[in-house]
Design an enzyme around this catalytic site. Structure first.
Site, PDB file in Angstrom:
ATOM      1  N   ASP A  69       0.867  -1.180   0.000  1.00 30.01           N
ATOM      2  CA  ASP A  69       0.000   0.000   0.000  1.00 30.01           C
ATOM      3  C   ASP A  69       0.908   1.235   0.000  1.00 30.01           C
ATOM      4  O   ASP A  69       1.670   1.452   0.953  1.00 30.01           O
ATOM      5  CB  ASP A  69      -0.897  -0.027   1.250  1.00 30.01           C
ATOM      6  CG  ASP A  69      -1.878   1.134   1.275  1.00 30.01           C
ATOM      7  OD1 ASP A  69      -1.581   2.203   0.703  1.00 30.01           O
ATOM      8  OD2 ASP A  69      -2.946   0.966   1.890  1.00 30.01           O
ATOM      9  N   VAL A  70       0.816   2.036  -1.056  1.00 29.19           N
ATOM     10  CA  VAL A  70       1.751   3.155  -1.214  1.00 29.19           C
ATOM     11  C   VAL A  70       1.532   4.279  -0.203  1.00 29.19           C
ATOM     12  O   VAL A  70       2.303   5.240  -0.171  1.00 29.19           O
ATOM     13  CB  VAL A  70       1.717   3.723  -2.650  1.00 29.19           C
ATOM     14  CG1 VAL A  70       2.294   2.745  -3.646  1.00 29.19           C
ATOM     15  CG2 VAL A  70       0.298   4.162  -3.046  1.00 29.19           C
ATOM     16  N   ASN A  96       3.485   4.746 -10.160  1.00 29.80           N
ATOM     17  CA  ASN A  96       2.279   4.722 -10.999  1.00 29.80           C
ATOM     18  C   ASN A  96       0.984   4.664 -10.199  1.00 29.80           C
ATOM     19  O   ASN A  96      -0.049   5.174 -10.646  1.00 29.80           O
ATOM     20  CB  ASN A  96       2.370   3.517 -11.948  1.00 29.80           C
ATOM     21  CG  ASN A  96       1.032   3.187 -12.576  1.00 29.80           C
ATOM     22  OD1 ASN A  96       0.583   3.862 -13.502  1.00 29.80           O
ATOM     23  ND2 ASN A  96       0.354   2.168 -12.059  1.00 29.80           N
ATOM     24  N   TYR A 162      -7.722  15.780  -6.689  1.00 31.46           N
ATOM     25  CA  TYR A 162      -6.867  15.029  -7.621  1.00 31.46           C
ATOM     26  C   TYR A 162      -5.938  15.988  -8.378  1.00 31.46           C
ATOM     27  O   TYR A 162      -4.738  15.731  -8.517  1.00 31.46           O
ATOM     28  CB  TYR A 162      -7.770  14.248  -8.583  1.00 31.46           C
ATOM     29  CG  TYR A 162      -7.070  13.352  -9.578  1.00 31.46           C
ATOM     30  CD1 TYR A 162      -6.466  12.163  -9.171  1.00 31.46           C
ATOM     31  CD2 TYR A 162      -7.030  13.678 -10.932  1.00 31.46           C
ATOM     32  CE1 TYR A 162      -5.849  11.328 -10.087  1.00 31.46           C
ATOM     33  CE2 TYR A 162      -6.422  12.840 -11.854  1.00 31.46           C
ATOM     34  CZ  TYR A 162      -5.832  11.666 -11.433  1.00 31.46           C
ATOM     35  OH  TYR A 162      -5.222  10.836 -12.344  1.00 31.46           O
ATOM     36  N   LYS A 166      -1.898  15.963  -8.232  1.00 30.21           N
ATOM     37  CA  LYS A 166      -1.076  15.736  -9.428  1.00 30.21           C
ATOM     38  C   LYS A 166      -0.200  16.957  -9.740  1.00 30.21           C
ATOM     39  O   LYS A 166       0.923  16.806 -10.213  1.00 30.21           O
ATOM     40  CB  LYS A 166      -1.969  15.352 -10.609  1.00 30.21           C
ATOM     41  CG  LYS A 166      -2.659  13.982 -10.449  1.00 30.21           C
ATOM     42  CD  LYS A 166      -1.666  12.818 -10.395  1.00 30.21           C
ATOM     43  CE  LYS A 166      -2.364  11.463 -10.487  1.00 30.21           C
ATOM     44  NZ  LYS A 166      -1.424  10.329 -10.442  1.00 30.21           N
ATOM     45  N   THR A 197      -8.186   2.498 -19.214  1.00 34.06           N
ATOM     46  CA  THR A 197      -7.793   1.608 -18.113  1.00 34.06           C
ATOM     47  C   THR A 197      -9.015   1.378 -17.220  1.00 34.06           C
ATOM     48  O   THR A 197     -10.024   2.079 -17.353  1.00 34.06           O
ATOM     49  CB  THR A 197      -6.689   2.261 -17.252  1.00 34.06           C
ATOM     50  OG1 THR A 197      -7.273   3.371 -16.542  1.00 34.06           O
ATOM     51  CG2 THR A 197      -5.516   2.737 -18.080  1.00 34.06           C
TER      52      THR A 197
END
Ligand code: NAD
Length: 267
Positions: A69-70, A96, A162, A166, A197
């Site tokens: 888990d990042v 990623n 988001y 980013k 995706t």
């Protein structure tokens, strides 16, 4: 092996760590670099999808780290220890893993904000800091590739957290590129536009469920901003990563490269 995108010989045998490697762009990147001869650690939370991607790589080229888990420093440290035991120090890191949440700014809760910042931005800080000693010991040729987004370059409605995360990834990329420039390690961000995706397919399904529009209508709206009027293919993202990690891209540093059919032309 010579490659259309540049000389990939030099990545043969090198240890690549890809986060969120079980699906979408991460899976395409892992397959692409595995085919080029790299040894790839596929890191992610769920084992089954990671194993499925690993099965597509040449024998002995994949190491699966599940439970990665990042957002969890201990899980990162444990996963990295296993990855080093399998393939030695990491020399190419592809950050990623990520997730998108949609909400008007006024209805974005603090919990949603914190979760998006954790998964999309703090994750890059945590994983990169954990891997950095390997890269520094390896010296020139080390690569950090952050999968950001066109939402890191321009604003979009209803994804403020988001976009903020980013944009933050791109700021981190630029600062670290300068800090490491003398080492020969490069740090770059790749900025996908809407890419075909699971992340985007789930968004399309959610819009259909909410609005009753057809898939074709939702797709047309989603791709309206892309002058090529289509979703980007995850394999196109993988080709861009393969180029950025190749020796020929040694002078590409601190860049935020949009892969979006011309949707965004600032950097
Ligand atoms: P995806 O959902 O297929 O892949 C994201 C991966 O990250 C998944 O495997 C998911 O399980 C993993 N992940 C999420 N949270 C995690 C966590 N806490 N720890 C570990 N892994 C976690 O979607 P994708 O489109 O392939 O996304 C890959 C990256 O590309 C993301 O950073 C995303 O923000 C970015 N991106 C995607 C698009 C697009 O249109 N698909 C556009 C711009 C940017």
């Amino acid at each position: 092996m010579r490659d259309a995108m540049g000389d990939l010989d030099a990545i043969a045998g090198r240890h690549v760590l890809v986060t969120g490697a079980g699906s979408g762009i991460g899976a395409s990147v892992a397959r692409r670099l595995g085919r080029a001869g790299a040894r790839v650690t596929l890191a992610g939370r769920r084992e089954a999808p990671l194993r499925a991607v690993a099965a597509d790589l040449p024998d002995g080229a994949a190491h699966v780290v599940a439970g990665f888990d990042v957002t969890d420093p201990q899980a990162i440290a444990d996963g990295l220890a296993g990855a080093r035991a399998a393939f030695g120090p990491v020399s190419i890191l592809v950050n990623n893993a990520g997730a998108a949440e949609t909400a008007p700014f006024g209805r974005t809760s603090l919990a949603q904000w914190q979760s998006v910042i954790a998964v999309d931005l703090t994750s890059v800080f945590l994983v990169t800091q954990a891997v950095l000693p390997d890269l520094e010991a390896g010296g020139a040729g080390g690569r950090i590739v952050n999968i950001a987004s066109t939402a890191g370059l321009v604003g979009y409605r209803y994804v403020s957290a988001y976009c903020a995360a980013k944009h933050g990834v791109i700021g981190l990329t630029r600062s670290l590129a300068l800090e490491l420039a003398r080492t020969g390690i490069t740090v770059n961000a790749i900025c996908p536009g809407y890419t075909d995706t699971p992340l985007v397919r789930e968004a399309i399904a959610a819009i259909i469920a909410k609005t009753g529009r057809t898939e074709a209508e939702v797709l047309a709206e989603m791709t309206a901003g892309n002058p090529q009027r289509r979703l980007v293919d995850p394999d196109e993202m993988a080709e861009t990563v393969a180029w950025v990690v190749s020796p020929g891209a040694a002078s590409i540093n601190g860049q935020a490269i949009a892969v979006a059919g011309g949707e965004v032309m600032v950097g």
